[in-house]
Write an enzyme that holds these catalytic residues in place. Structure first.
Site, PDB file in Angstrom:
ATOM      1  N   PRO A  51       0.818  -1.219   0.000  1.00 38.07           N
ATOM      2  CA  PRO A  51       0.000   0.000   0.000  1.00 38.07           C
ATOM      3  C   PRO A  51       0.851   1.268   0.000  1.00 38.07           C
ATOM      4  O   PRO A  51       0.359   2.346  -0.314  1.00 38.07           O
ATOM      5  CB  PRO A  51      -0.834  -0.116   1.289  1.00 38.07           C
ATOM      6  CG  PRO A  51      -0.212  -1.200   2.095  1.00 38.07           C
ATOM      7  CD  PRO A  51       0.586  -2.056   1.173  1.00 38.07           C
ATOM      8  N   GLU A 100       1.596  -8.417   8.594  1.00 42.52           N
ATOM      9  CA  GLU A 100       1.875  -6.974   8.676  1.00 42.52           C
ATOM     10  C   GLU A 100       2.703  -6.499   7.488  1.00 42.52           C
ATOM     11  O   GLU A 100       2.950  -5.309   7.315  1.00 42.52           O
ATOM     12  CB  GLU A 100       2.625  -6.656   9.974  1.00 42.52           C
ATOM     13  CG  GLU A 100       1.751  -6.617  11.213  1.00 42.52           C
ATOM     14  CD  GLU A 100       0.567  -5.676  11.049  1.00 42.52           C
ATOM     15  OE1 GLU A 100       0.760  -4.539  10.584  1.00 42.52           O
ATOM     16  OE2 GLU A 100      -0.562  -6.091  11.366  1.00 42.52           O
ATOM     17  N   ARG A 109      -3.794  -7.296 -20.694  1.00 41.76           N
ATOM     18  CA  ARG A 109      -4.735  -6.712 -21.668  1.00 41.76           C
ATOM     19  C   ARG A 109      -4.042  -5.853 -22.700  1.00 41.76           C
ATOM     20  O   ARG A 109      -4.585  -5.593 -23.765  1.00 41.76           O
ATOM     21  CB  ARG A 109      -5.752  -5.807 -20.975  1.00 41.76           C
ATOM     22  CG  ARG A 109      -6.697  -6.449 -20.030  1.00 41.76           C
ATOM     23  CD  ARG A 109      -7.451  -5.403 -19.234  1.00 41.76           C
ATOM     24  NE  ARG A 109      -8.220  -4.504 -20.096  1.00 41.76           N
ATOM     25  CZ  ARG A 109      -9.393  -4.817 -20.649  1.00 41.76           C
ATOM     26  NH1 ARG A 109      -9.934  -5.985 -20.403  1.00 41.76           N
ATOM     27  NH2 ARG A 109     -10.014  -3.956 -21.426  1.00 41.76           N
ATOM     28  N   ASP A 135     -10.243   1.964 -24.117  1.00 41.17           N
ATOM     29  CA  ASP A 135     -10.617   1.875 -22.704  1.00 41.17           C
ATOM     30  C   ASP A 135     -10.383   3.189 -21.969  1.00 41.17           C
ATOM     31  O   ASP A 135      -9.576   4.015 -22.397  1.00 41.17           O
ATOM     32  CB  ASP A 135      -9.781   0.790 -22.005  1.00 41.17           C
ATOM     33  CG  ASP A 135     -10.354  -0.604 -22.205  1.00 41.17           C
ATOM     34  OD1 ASP A 135     -11.531  -0.703 -22.585  1.00 41.17           O
ATOM     35  OD2 ASP A 135      -9.612  -1.563 -21.968  1.00 41.17           O
TER      36      ASP A 135
HETATM   37  N1  SAH Z   1       1.283  -3.082   7.548  1.00 38.94           N
HETATM   38  C1  SAH Z   1       1.301  -2.747   6.145  1.00 38.94           C
HETATM   39  C2  SAH Z   1       0.116  -3.382   5.423  1.00 38.94           C
HETATM   40  C3  SAH Z   1       0.214  -4.862   5.333  1.00 38.94           C
HETATM   41  S1  SAH Z   1      -1.118  -5.574   4.466  1.00 38.94           S
HETATM   42  C4  SAH Z   1       1.228  -1.241   6.009  1.00 38.94           C
HETATM   43  O1  SAH Z   1       0.624  -0.597   6.852  1.00 38.94           O
HETATM   44  O2  SAH Z   1       1.756  -0.688   5.026  1.00 38.94           O
HETATM   45  C5  SAH Z   1      -0.423  -7.118   3.981  1.00 38.94           C
HETATM   46  C6  SAH Z   1       0.055  -7.194   2.534  1.00 38.94           C
HETATM   47  O3  SAH Z   1      -1.036  -6.984   1.674  1.00 38.94           O
HETATM   48  C7  SAH Z   1       1.100  -6.194   2.124  1.00 38.94           C
HETATM   49  O4  SAH Z   1       2.406  -6.648   2.419  1.00 38.94           O
HETATM   50  C8  SAH Z   1       0.877  -6.069   0.639  1.00 38.94           C
HETATM   51  O5  SAH Z   1       1.594  -7.058  -0.090  1.00 38.94           O
HETATM   52  C9  SAH Z   1      -0.606  -6.345   0.482  1.00 38.94           C
HETATM   53  N2  SAH Z   1      -1.414  -5.139   0.319  1.00 38.94           N
HETATM   54  C10 SAH Z   1      -2.335  -4.650   1.176  1.00 38.94           C
HETATM   55  N3  SAH Z   1      -2.922  -3.534   0.701  1.00 38.94           N
HETATM   56  C11 SAH Z   1      -2.372  -3.306  -0.500  1.00 38.94           C
HETATM   57  C12 SAH Z   1      -2.567  -2.299  -1.493  1.00 38.94           C
HETATM   58  N4  SAH Z   1      -3.410  -1.286  -1.332  1.00 38.94           N
HETATM   59  N5  SAH Z   1      -1.832  -2.371  -2.609  1.00 38.94           N
HETATM   60  C13 SAH Z   1      -0.931  -3.371  -2.792  1.00 38.94           C
HETATM   61  N6  SAH Z   1      -0.704  -4.344  -1.906  1.00 38.94           N
HETATM   62  C14 SAH Z   1      -1.411  -4.324  -0.763  1.00 38.94           C
END
Ligand code: SAH
Length: 256
Positions: free
Chosen positions: A87, A114, A152, A167
């Site tokens: 994220p 996490e 795609r 698109d």
């Molecule tokens: N503790 C981390 C979130 C971990 S979520 C933080 O606060 O940044 C667990 C996993 O889900 C992450 O390692 C990632 O690979 C995936 N993930 C969660 N949300 C995501 C998003 N919006 N985009 C991409 N990968 C995501």
């Protein structure tokens, strides 16, 4: 193009990869998607892939050794780009998907818990990509989104199912609305021009509705979209129409 997805949940990815466009693209040899289970690279008897965070606190962290071993087990030629779904990464956009579609190989690491030990990032990751400003439980859905959006754009993948070039976002605008049969449903018809057979008029209507959608829903996209003088004229016409329909309402708010 070859994709490698490194995950603790390969089974969560399989059904989506087999279905529809991605399934056919693999059968046709246009893309190859390999799933690697990170747990296969755990080195202890319990096949441990996570551990408590240094410094304490809730949740578990994905260990560095199995992940690095999984990455090192992959063929190293042609040299892949290694991306981590996170994220905190660069947001996935159509432009980024188009850039990735030019690669021969892409390795995608899915986090869980996490997240992953920071040293994986430092040792192996070229780029981090986010699906958006929200937190999911794992990187599998984001990884599948990357494989789908990128595939795609690989020539031949969409076949007769429409052109990626039309698109949303491909030319910086949202796409126009679509209609199919029946010609009337619960009192709602179809814009007459679409059944007129006049291709120039249809194209003009589509372009105008694409501009209208973008103006109303995502006006900031118009700042960077490639707009011709005739697009500018269409936008002026749309602004006039909106003002008549809802004097001083939506458009005033958007600043356009
Ligand atoms: N503790 C981390 C979130 C971990 S979520 C933080 O606060 O940044 C667990 C996993 O889900 C992450 O390692 C990632 O690979 C995936 N993930 C969660 N949300 C995501 C998003 N919006 N985009 C991409 N990968 C995501």
């Amino acid at each position: 193009m070859i994709f490698d997805i490194l995950t603790l949940l390969p089974e969560a990815c399989e059904a989506y990869l087999k279905a529809s466009i991605l399934g056919r693209a693999q059968k046709a040899g246009l893309i190859q998607v390999r799933l690697t289970n990170i747990r296969d690279f755990a080195f202890d008897r319990h096949r441990t892939v996570d551990d408590a965070p240094y410094g304490g606190g809730d949740g578990m962290v994905m260990k560095v050794e199995p992940l690095v071993a999984a990455l090192e087990s992959l063929p190293d030629k042609p040299r892949p780009r290694i991306v981590l779904m996170a994220p905190q990464g660069q947001p996935l956009t159509q432009a980024l998907a188009a850039e990735l579609a030019g690669l021969e190989r892409l390795v995608i690491v899915c986090g869980r818990y996490e997240g992953i030990d920071e040293r994986v990032r430092k040792l192996a990751v070229d780029q981090e990509i986010s699906l958006g400003d929200f937190v999911l439980s794992g990187g599998e859905l984001p990884a599948l989104a990357v494989v789908d959006a990128v595939s795609r754009l690989i020539p031949g993948v969409l076949g007769g199912e429409g052109s990626a070039a039309a698109d949303s976002f491909s030319d910086g605008l949202l796409e126009h609305p679509h209609y199919t049969r029946p010609p009337e449903f619960r009192g709602l018809g179809v814009p007459e021009v679409l059944t007129s057979g006049n291709h120039a008029a249809i194209e003009r209507w589509r372009r105008k509705e694409s501009l209208r959608r973008t103006l109303l829903r995502r006006p900031e996209l118009l700042q960077t979209a490639r707009l011709s003088p005739s697009d500018q004229e269409l936008l002026d016409a749309i602004r006039g129409e909106q003002d008549e329909a809802t004097p001083g309402a939506t458009l005033a708010k958007t600043g356009f």
